[in-house]
Design an enzyme around this catalytic site. Structure first.
Site, PDB file in Angstrom:
ATOM      1  N   TYR A 183       8.634 -66.363 -40.051  1.00  0.00           N
ATOM      2  CA  TYR A 183       7.748 -65.636 -40.976  1.00  0.00           C
ATOM      3  C   TYR A 183       6.327 -65.557 -40.399  1.00  0.00           C
ATOM      4  CZ  TYR A 183       4.920 -64.763 -45.173  1.00  0.00           C
ATOM      5  OH  TYR A 183       4.019 -64.240 -46.080  1.00  0.00           O
ATOM      6  N   GLY A 212      11.840 -57.037 -55.109  1.00  0.00           N
ATOM      7  CA  GLY A 212      11.123 -56.330 -56.168  1.00  0.00           C
ATOM      8  C   GLY A 212      12.085 -55.612 -57.101  1.00  0.00           C
ATOM      9  N   ILE A 235       4.496 -71.928 -57.995  1.00  0.00           N
ATOM     10  CA  ILE A 235       3.977 -71.914 -59.369  1.00  0.00           C
ATOM     11  C   ILE A 235       4.939 -71.172 -60.292  1.00  0.00           C
ATOM     12  CG2 ILE A 235       2.139 -70.988 -60.854  1.00  0.00           C
ATOM     13  CD1 ILE A 235       0.112 -71.885 -58.832  1.00  0.00           C
ATOM     14  N   PHE A 270       9.643 -80.855 -53.042  1.00  0.00           N
ATOM     15  CA  PHE A 270       9.949 -81.122 -51.631  1.00  0.00           C
ATOM     16  C   PHE A 270       8.790 -81.909 -51.017  1.00  0.00           C
ATOM     17  CE2 PHE A 270      12.244 -77.117 -52.535  1.00  0.00           C
ATOM     18  CZ  PHE A 270      13.533 -77.570 -52.275  1.00  0.00           C
ATOM     19  N   SER A 326      -0.887 -63.680 -43.534  1.00  0.00           N
ATOM     20  CA  SER A 326      -0.689 -64.927 -44.286  1.00  0.00           C
ATOM     21  C   SER A 326      -1.417 -66.105 -43.659  1.00  0.00           C
ATOM     22  CB  SER A 326       0.812 -65.245 -44.306  1.00  0.00           C
ATOM     23  OG  SER A 326       1.029 -66.564 -44.739  1.00  0.00           O
ATOM     24  N   ILE A 350       2.900 -58.766 -55.925  1.00  0.00           N
ATOM     25  CA  ILE A 350       1.519 -58.338 -55.673  1.00  0.00           C
ATOM     26  C   ILE A 350       1.410 -56.820 -55.755  1.00  0.00           C
ATOM     27  CG2 ILE A 350      -0.306 -58.252 -53.927  1.00  0.00           C
ATOM     28  CD1 ILE A 350       0.798 -60.989 -52.878  1.00  0.00           C
ATOM     29  N   ASN A 400      12.665 -51.452 -50.916  1.00  0.00           N
ATOM     30  CA  ASN A 400      14.135 -51.508 -50.874  1.00  0.00           C
ATOM     31  C   ASN A 400      14.704 -52.349 -52.019  1.00  0.00           C
ATOM     32  OD1 ASN A 400      13.664 -54.134 -50.122  1.00  0.00           O
ATOM     33  ND2 ASN A 400      14.806 -54.044 -48.192  1.00  0.00           N
TER      34      ASN A 400
HETATM   35  P1  NAD Z   1       7.549 -59.894 -53.273  1.00  0.00           P
HETATM   36  O1  NAD Z   1       8.839 -60.387 -52.709  1.00  0.00           O
HETATM   37  O2  NAD Z   1       7.401 -59.880 -54.749  1.00  0.00           O
HETATM   38  O3  NAD Z   1       7.202 -58.449 -52.705  1.00  0.00           O
HETATM   39  C1  NAD Z   1       7.700 -57.947 -51.490  1.00  0.00           C
HETATM   40  C2  NAD Z   1       8.275 -56.569 -51.772  1.00  0.00           C
HETATM   41  O4  NAD Z   1       8.712 -55.994 -50.540  1.00  0.00           O
HETATM   42  C3  NAD Z   1       9.472 -56.613 -52.711  1.00  0.00           C
HETATM   43  O5  NAD Z   1       9.325 -55.627 -53.724  1.00  0.00           O
HETATM   44  C4  NAD Z   1      10.662 -56.298 -51.802  1.00  0.00           C
HETATM   45  O6  NAD Z   1      11.711 -55.664 -52.498  1.00  0.00           O
HETATM   46  C5  NAD Z   1       9.999 -55.429 -50.751  1.00  0.00           C
HETATM   47  N1  NAD Z   1      10.683 -55.427 -49.460  1.00  0.00           N
HETATM   48  C6  NAD Z   1      11.114 -56.500 -48.741  1.00  0.00           C
HETATM   49  N2  NAD Z   1      11.682 -56.098 -47.591  1.00  0.00           N
HETATM   50  C7  NAD Z   1      11.608 -54.743 -47.586  1.00  0.00           C
HETATM   51  C8  NAD Z   1      12.037 -53.750 -46.681  1.00  0.00           C
HETATM   52  N3  NAD Z   1      12.660 -54.061 -45.529  1.00  0.00           N
HETATM   53  N4  NAD Z   1      11.787 -52.460 -46.980  1.00  0.00           N
HETATM   54  C9  NAD Z   1      11.179 -52.118 -48.138  1.00  0.00           C
HETATM   55  N5  NAD Z   1      10.761 -53.015 -49.041  1.00  0.00           N
HETATM   56  C10 NAD Z   1      10.974 -54.318 -48.763  1.00  0.00           C
HETATM   57  O7  NAD Z   1       6.412 -60.804 -52.613  1.00  0.00           O
HETATM   58  P2  NAD Z   1       4.817 -60.781 -52.780  1.00  0.00           P
HETATM   59  O8  NAD Z   1       4.428 -62.176 -53.051  1.00  0.00           O
HETATM   60  O9  NAD Z   1       4.384 -59.687 -53.670  1.00  0.00           O
HETATM   61  O10 NAD Z   1       4.389 -60.459 -51.266  1.00  0.00           O
HETATM   62  C11 NAD Z   1       3.813 -59.230 -50.865  1.00  0.00           C
HETATM   63  C12 NAD Z   1       3.301 -59.391 -49.440  1.00  0.00           C
HETATM   64  O11 NAD Z   1       2.274 -60.376 -49.396  1.00  0.00           O
HETATM   65  C13 NAD Z   1       4.360 -59.844 -48.435  1.00  0.00           C
HETATM   66  O12 NAD Z   1       4.114 -59.174 -47.214  1.00  0.00           O
HETATM   67  C14 NAD Z   1       4.091 -61.323 -48.276  1.00  0.00           C
HETATM   68  O13 NAD Z   1       4.530 -61.799 -47.023  1.00  0.00           O
HETATM   69  C15 NAD Z   1       2.587 -61.329 -48.388  1.00  0.00           C
HETATM   70  N6  NAD Z   1       2.036 -62.611 -48.770  1.00  0.00           N
HETATM   71  C16 NAD Z   1       2.312 -63.125 -50.010  1.00  0.00           C
HETATM   72  C17 NAD Z   1       1.733 -64.340 -50.368  1.00  0.00           C
HETATM   73  C18 NAD Z   1       1.980 -64.983 -51.706  1.00  0.00           C
HETATM   74  O14 NAD Z   1       1.498 -66.088 -51.937  1.00  0.00           O
HETATM   75  N7  NAD Z   1       2.694 -64.325 -52.630  1.00  0.00           N
HETATM   76  C19 NAD Z   1       0.880 -65.009 -49.471  1.00  0.00           C
HETATM   77  C20 NAD Z   1       0.690 -64.467 -48.202  1.00  0.00           C
HETATM   78  C21 NAD Z   1       1.233 -63.246 -47.865  1.00  0.00           C
HETATM   79  C1  UD1 Z   2       3.476 -69.032 -49.652  1.00  0.00           C
HETATM   80  C2  UD1 Z   2       4.103 -67.651 -49.767  1.00  0.00           C
HETATM   81  C3  UD1 Z   2       4.095 -66.980 -48.420  1.00  0.00           C
HETATM   82  C4  UD1 Z   2       2.686 -67.005 -47.890  1.00  0.00           C
HETATM   83  C5  UD1 Z   2       2.089 -68.403 -47.858  1.00  0.00           C
HETATM   84  C6  UD1 Z   2       0.606 -68.371 -47.505  1.00  0.00           C
HETATM   85  C7  UD1 Z   2       5.883 -67.118 -51.360  1.00  0.00           C
HETATM   86  C8  UD1 Z   2       7.301 -67.304 -51.726  1.00  0.00           C
HETATM   87  N1  UD1 Z   2       5.491 -67.751 -50.241  1.00  0.00           N
HETATM   88  O1  UD1 Z   2       4.285 -69.866 -48.790  1.00  0.00           O
HETATM   89  O2  UD1 Z   2       4.529 -65.622 -48.561  1.00  0.00           O
HETATM   90  O3  UD1 Z   2       2.624 -66.405 -46.634  1.00  0.00           O
HETATM   91  O4  UD1 Z   2       2.176 -68.952 -49.165  1.00  0.00           O
HETATM   92  O5  UD1 Z   2       0.033 -69.617 -47.619  1.00  0.00           O
HETATM   93  O6  UD1 Z   2       5.130 -66.453 -52.028  1.00  0.00           O
HETATM   94  N2  UD1 Z   2       7.921 -76.315 -53.259  1.00  0.00           N
HETATM   95  C9  UD1 Z   2       8.502 -77.343 -53.995  1.00  0.00           C
HETATM   96  N3  UD1 Z   2       9.484 -77.005 -54.891  1.00  0.00           N
HETATM   97  C10 UD1 Z   2       9.897 -75.712 -55.081  1.00  0.00           C
HETATM   98  C11 UD1 Z   2       9.281 -74.678 -54.335  1.00  0.00           C
HETATM   99  C12 UD1 Z   2       8.294 -75.031 -53.423  1.00  0.00           C
HETATM  100  O7  UD1 Z   2       8.159 -78.511 -53.841  1.00  0.00           O
HETATM  101  O8  UD1 Z   2      10.792 -75.486 -55.921  1.00  0.00           O
HETATM  102  C13 UD1 Z   2       6.858 -76.663 -52.293  1.00  0.00           C
HETATM  103  C14 UD1 Z   2       7.115 -76.158 -50.878  1.00  0.00           C
HETATM  104  O9  UD1 Z   2       7.935 -77.044 -50.159  1.00  0.00           O
HETATM  105  C15 UD1 Z   2       5.680 -76.092 -50.361  1.00  0.00           C
HETATM  106  C16 UD1 Z   2       4.858 -75.705 -51.590  1.00  0.00           C
HETATM  107  O10 UD1 Z   2       5.675 -76.009 -52.708  1.00  0.00           O
HETATM  108  O11 UD1 Z   2       5.253 -77.361 -49.902  1.00  0.00           O
HETATM  109  C17 UD1 Z   2       4.515 -74.229 -51.631  1.00  0.00           C
HETATM  110  O12 UD1 Z   2       5.721 -73.493 -51.404  1.00  0.00           O
HETATM  111  P1  UD1 Z   2       5.784 -71.898 -51.603  1.00  0.00           P
HETATM  112  O13 UD1 Z   2       5.299 -71.536 -52.948  1.00  0.00           O
HETATM  113  O14 UD1 Z   2       7.138 -71.470 -51.183  1.00  0.00           O
HETATM  114  O15 UD1 Z   2       4.641 -71.397 -50.650  1.00  0.00           O
HETATM  115  P2  UD1 Z   2       4.346 -71.430 -49.079  1.00  0.00           P
HETATM  116  O16 UD1 Z   2       5.487 -71.966 -48.299  1.00  0.00           O
HETATM  117  O17 UD1 Z   2       3.010 -72.060 -48.949  1.00  0.00           O
END
Ligand code: NAD
Ligand code: UD1
Length: 310
Positions: free
Chosen positions: A146, A39, A191, A207, A121, A15, A35
């Protein structure tokens, strides 16, 4: 907007790197603290002189204070994004996901920076939605470390708002997807994993029964909201759901992916993951009242853009 940089913690991630692109495209400067645990610098246009990457830990309070110097706002995204990773390593994720937030709050207080956007989240609601659209006042039921760290971070940001005048814009992201979501880790977003494996004809692990649902949001739709939150003159208190009030089951997701790839590889079924949420769909009326979200990307278009790498 002032010329001072925006600090994006976690800006080398999925993101964060899209937000970096959008801010640079608007002519702003950006400082990234990351860190590089999930990423990568490959996500960033490092040749752009308005972008600075600092490699380091957001839980390192002294470093965050130093990096924040001269910035006008913070977007705090750095965290272990995987719910399952927090189940396996609660202490390690707590350091990034909660202590990281606390060091951002302290650094902002010390440096006199007010505006912070925070990536909370949908996980904070646990299973309290049960298939209904979940509004922000739904009782919280964090099921995993989390989710508990995200909720605690929200409370601390609110304390710093009341006590020290911080202006936190707290967003509860639902499931964000798009290019650069790392498909290589089993803990990454579903996805990115499913599409990568379908493209390579590798088996997919499902799962549970596949009837669990998520509210998937294409990453650039989210970024549009974050850009507005950085600019708005005042932030109203209270977290904002970022979801589309659309419910997609994993079985339906697999059907969509099958259409795109002309079939699916083998789908292996395993037991549901511990702490996994069953249904998650946002009531997004607060989002629509506070922000512009014109024409969110339809799922099929988002998947097509993801495969095109847009
Ligand atoms: P991501 O793993 O691609 O990004 C997280 C980034 O944070 C990475 O670049 C990682 O290297 C960095 N990071 C992790 N721990 C760190 C630390 N201790 N110090 C410095 N950098 C650190 O994941 P993302 O999907 O881009 O998520 C970004 C944020 O959005 C996260 O806080 C995640 O919890 C939140 N979020 C994501 C989703 C989703 O669906 N992707 C949904 C809800 C919340
Ligand atoms: C995701 C985000 C989390 C966020 C949350 C908000 C990631 C990695 N996780 O968690 O940061 O806070 O949405 O709603 O971005 N699954 C499978 N097979 C796989 C992987 C996943 O069946 O190989 C299933 C999981 O069991 C789950 C669903 O897909 O039921 C979604 O999983 P995942 O994409 O990890 O998302 P969340 O756990 O919803």
């Amino acid at each position: 907007m002032s010329d001072l940089p925006v600090l994006i913690t976690g800006g080398a991630g999925f993101i964060g790197s899209h937000l970096v692109d959008a801010l640079l495209a608007q002519g702003h400067s950006v400082r990234v603290l990351d860190n590089l645990s999930s990423g990568t610098p490959d996500n960033l246009p490092l040749g752009d002189p308005r972008l600075e990457l600092v490699e380091g830990d957001v839980a390192d309070a002294a470093l965050v204070r130093e990096v924040l110097g001269g910035c006008r706002a913070v977007v705090h995204l750095a965290a272990v994004a995987s719910v399952q990773a927090s189940v396996i390593d609660p202490a390690g994720t707590h350091r990034s996901n909660f202590i990281g937030t606390l060091s951002v709050c302290e650094a902002m207080r010390e440096q006199g920076v007010g505006r912070v956007l925070f990536a909370s989240s949908a996980a904070v609601y646990g299973n309290n939605g049960e298939g209904e659209a979940i509004d922000e006042d739904t009782p919280k039921a964090p099921l995993t470390p989390y989710a508990a760290d995200k909720l605690a971070s929200e409370h601390y940001l609110d304390f710093y708002r009341r006590q020290h005048g911080l202006e936190p814009a707290v967003f509860r992201f639902f499931n964000i997807y798009g290019p650069r979501q790392d498909p290589s880790s089993p803990y990454s977003g579903v996805i990115s994993i499913f599409t990568e494996r379908a493209a390579k004809r590798l088996p997919i692990t499902l799962f549970g029964d596949g009837e669990q649902t998520r509210d998937f949001v294409y990453v650039t739709d989210l970024v549009g909201v974050l850009l507005q939150a950085l600019e708005m003159p005042q932030v109203l208190p209270g977290a904002v759901n970022v979801g589309l009030n659309r419910s997609v089951s994993l079985n339906r997701l697999l059907e969509e992916i099958s259409v795109l790839f002309g079939g699916l590889p083998e789908v292996r079924r395993e037991a549901a993951r511990p702490g996994d949420i069953r249904h998650s769909r946002a009531d997004n009326r607060r989002l629509l009242a506070r922000y512009q979200l014109s024409e969110p990307t339809p799922m099929a278009a988002g998947l097509a853009r993801l495969l095109g790498g847009a």
